[in-house]
Structures are given as structure tokens and as C-alpha cells.
Design an enzyme around this catalytic site. Structure first.
Site, mmCIF file in Angstrom:
data_model
loop_
_atom_site.group_PDB
_atom_site.id
_atom_site.type_symbol
_atom_site.label_atom_id
_atom_site.label_comp_id
_atom_site.label_asym_id
_atom_site.label_seq_id
_atom_site.Cartn_x
_atom_site.Cartn_y
_atom_site.Cartn_z
ATOM 1 N N ASP A 1 0.801 -1.270 -0.092
ATOM 2 C CA ASP A 1 -0.161 -0.108 -0.076
ATOM 3 C C ASP A 1 0.817 1.278 -0.010
ATOM 4 O OD1 ASP A 1 -2.065 -1.827 0.317
ATOM 5 O OD2 ASP A 1 -1.914 -1.590 2.468
ATOM 6 N N GLU B 1 -11.393 -0.721 -2.631
ATOM 7 C CA GLU B 1 -10.767 -0.403 -1.612
ATOM 8 C C GLU B 1 -9.671 0.634 -1.811
ATOM 9 O OE1 GLU B 1 -9.648 -3.282 0.999
ATOM 10 O OE2 GLU B 1 -8.382 -4.044 -0.353
#
Ligand SMILES: *[C@@H]1O[C@H](CO)[C@@H](O)[C@H](O)[C@H]1NC(C)=O
Ligand SMILES: *[C@@H]1O[C@H](CO)[C@@H](O)[C@H](O)[C@H]1NC(C)=O
Ligand SMILES: *[C@@H]1O[C@H](CO)[C@@H](O)[C@H](O)[C@H]1NC(C)=O
Length: 318
Positions: free
Chosen positions: A30, A196
Site C-alpha cells: 500500500d 478499496e
């Protein structure tokens, strides 16, 4: 002839270029990348513990791991504050603010916190705890994967994962949400609603909402059906606060979304992305991916990036 043309089309549709070069420490999860205002140094932040920090002189490296931002984690009272997720760093008036999420895998009991620094370096971060965006089984969203943007002079935070998808809330300032009810920007009505990791940016009068669609991890223990692994999707809007559509005009609150980058060659499950206006390369999309030649676990994830090109106002990884 027909099947030849069809094959050619499929081949062309999947003709993504390889990730840009990466040297030094290329693990990432991420990732969020920002260039320091004072000297242009690249700082890369990644999910895990008190948020991992690496730095480099170029997006291509050589990357050096520096340590974690919050050595003792956070003290937010929700989720797992010793294992913070999905950092998002932005700059306002001499200070860098880093949002992070505290949760546990698959749980809707989550919260978003913020820390600040004036240098981005390890040892410089002060935690401020929760901003007031929290979720539980009684909210339609999961309060993880924060992402800041300023629209006009109003700051907003995008967030969300699974459940009813990607939401946006107005902020009072970098430390506090306005308390207004979050609005829905994107929702996938199909399957397990697996979208997401929102990241929004502005270019040429449009706001582009990127997100990751599909399964993010557990590629060995729970292999996804082909194509159901992470990929990077985009929608756009004139206002940045709603009416996001994909390239076919499908509303992104109604399962829309145009793929920017998906698995190809040795690249598997690209996602957790962001977009940077790199001083050398211009707009680049960066992300983590599993490299099939290295391994498919989170500990193997590699930092990838590609220059974006543009076709009719839509970003393309050539
Ligand atoms: C919280 O995160 C730490 C660090 O990754 C881990 O060791 C611990 O098991 C986690 N606790 C829970 C309850 O998930
Ligand atoms: C990226 O930065 C360049 C140079 O600073 C600037 O001219 C350009 O407008 C920026 N692009 C975007 C999309 O912000
Ligand atoms: C929505 O979910 C379905 C089922 O998992 C998937 O096939 C589709 O590609 C997803 N679309 C987007 C835009 O995420």
C-alpha cells in the site's frame, strides 16, 4: 481471420509495459510516495507496524529503508494500533500530515488516525490519534484506506473498503473531520463488493478517483479465480464530490470503473496505488504487486510504477 483479430485485440488490451526500474529496497505494501518540498527527496510509506518509511533520490531508487514513523504504534482505541495500515501523506503550510488506518483483517471495527512531521524523517513524527472517522457493524462503510484531497479550498478525505465501498467526508482541518455524514463515491454491487484503497487526483478540470478492485492478498492460501486478484481502476468527475463515472459512462456508485492496470506478464495483483506528479517523469501511477518470479506473499510485494499517458482524458498505462 475473425479469431486472429479477436486474439490481437486481447493481446493489445493487455499490453501493459513493465513496471519502471526499482533499485535498493523495493518491498512495499500500500505504498504512498511524496517528494519532500525542501530537496525533492522521495519518501515512501508502507502498511505495517508504525508505518514503514523508505527514501530515495528518484522514484526508481536506490531506495533505503529508514525505520518506522511511530515506533510505539498509535494509541487509537480501535483495531490494532501496533499494526497501522495504508498511509497517506500530504503537505499543508510547512507540515506533512500522515493518515493511517487501524483495524484487523476482515473487521469493520476500524478508525482513521493522523500523525504530523515537518521533515518526513524517522523520529520526527507526532501522533494526534483519531480524526473522528470510525466504523462498526452499524455503519455502511469500513473506515480504512484514508486519502486526502483539497477541492477548491475545502479539504476532503476519501476512505472505505468492501461493504458499501468508497466514501468521502469533509474535513475541518488536517486533524479533524467536519462530522458531516460521509457520502458514497463508488460501490460495486457484485460479488463481495471488493473495492478499496481510494486515491484521488486532479488533472485538466477532472477529478480522477482510483481504487483497487478484487482480492488484495492470501494469493497462496486462498487463490482467487483468474482476474479476481487486485487491479487498479479509475472513475472521473468534474466536481470531485460525486457523479463519478467510468469510460463507458457507467456510474461508479453502480459498479462502474475502468481498468488502468491489471496482472500481466510477471506482474500479479497490482494495487494499493497512488499517483504522483514526479518532477522527472510527470504523472506516474505507483503501486505494489506480487512478482511471480519472487513470490506471492505480502512479504514479497514489490514497488512498481509507470508513467501515465492520456487518451481522451483517461489515464493509460501504455
Ligand atoms: C497487532 O499487530 C501486531 C504487529 O503486527 C501483531 O504482532 C499482533 O498479533 C496484532 N494483534 C492482533 C490482536 O491482531
Ligand atoms: C505537474 O507538475 C508540473 C510542473 O511542476 C506542472 O506544470 C503540471 O501542471 C503538474 N501536473 C498536474 C496534473 O498537476
Ligand atoms: C465488481 O465485482 C465483480 C465481481 O467480483 C467484478 O467482476 C467486477 O470486475 C467488479 N467491478 C469493479 C469496477 O470493481
Amino acid at each position: 481471420m475473425f479469431s486472429f483479430v479477436l486474439l490481437l485485440c486481447v493481446a493489445l488490451a493487455n499490453a501493459y509495459s513493465d513496471p519502471g526500474a526499482c533499485s535498493g529496497s523495493c518491498w512495499a505494501h500500500d505504498p504512498n510516495v511524496i517528494q519532500r518540498k525542501s530537496d525533492g527527496t522521495f519518501f515512501r510509506f508502507s502498511t505495517g507496524l508504525g508505518i514503514h518509511i523508505s527514501s530515495a533520490s528518484s522514484i526508481a531508487g536506490p531506495w533505503t529503508d529508514l525505520g518506522v514513523a511511530l515506533a510505539d504504534g498509535s494509541d487509537v482505541p480501535v483495531g490494532n494500533a501496533s499494526n497501522l495500515w495504508a498511509p497517506d501523506v500530504h503537505y499543508v503550510d510547512g507540515t506533512y500530515y500522515m493518515y493511517y488506518a487501524s483495524s484487523t483483517l476482515g473487521s469493520q471495527d476500524s478508525t482513521i488516525g493522523v500523525a504530523s512531521s515537518t521533515t518526513l524523517e524517522v523520529g520526527s513524527w507526532t501522533d494526534h490519534g483519531e480524526i473522528g472517522v470510525t466504523s462498526s457493524s452499524s455503519t455502511p462503510y469500513n473506515a480504512i484506506d484514508p486519502n486526502w484531497i483539497t477541492i477548491g479550498s475545502t479539504p476532503y478525505l476519501q476512505f472505505g473498503s468492501y461493504w458499501d465501498g468508497i466514501y468521502q467526508v469533509e474535513m475541518t482541518d488536517s486533524l479533524t473531520s467536519s462530522g458531516s455524514t460521509p457520502t458514497n463515491l463508488a460501490y460495486n454491487a457484485s460479488g463481495n463488493h471488493a473495492i478499496e484503497a481510494a486515491f484521488m487526483f486532479e488533472r485538466g478540470g477532472y477529478y480522477y478517483l482510483t481504487f483497487s478492485s478484487g482480492q488484495a492478498q492470501n494469493y497462496i492460501s486462498n487463490p482467487p479465480a483468474q482476474g479476481d486478484e487486485y487491479r487498479i481502476v479509475v472513475c472521473r468527475s468534474r466536481t470531485g464530490t460525486g457523479d463519478f463515472v467510468d469510460q463507458d459512462g457507467v456510474a461508479c456508485t453502480n459498479s462502474g470503473g475502468t481498468t488502468v492496470l491489471a496482472s500481466h506478464d510477471y506482474v500479479f495483483g497490482p494495487g494499493g496505488q497512488g499517483v504522483l506528479n514526479d518532477t522527472t517523469y510527470g504523472l506516474v501511477v505507483y503501486y505494489h504487486y506480487a512478482n511471480k518470479n519472487i513470490g506471492l506473499t505480502v512479504d514479497d510485494y514489490q514497488f512498481g510504477w509507470n508513467q501515465l499517458t492520456w487518451t481522451n482524458g483517461w489515464p493509460v498505462v501504455a
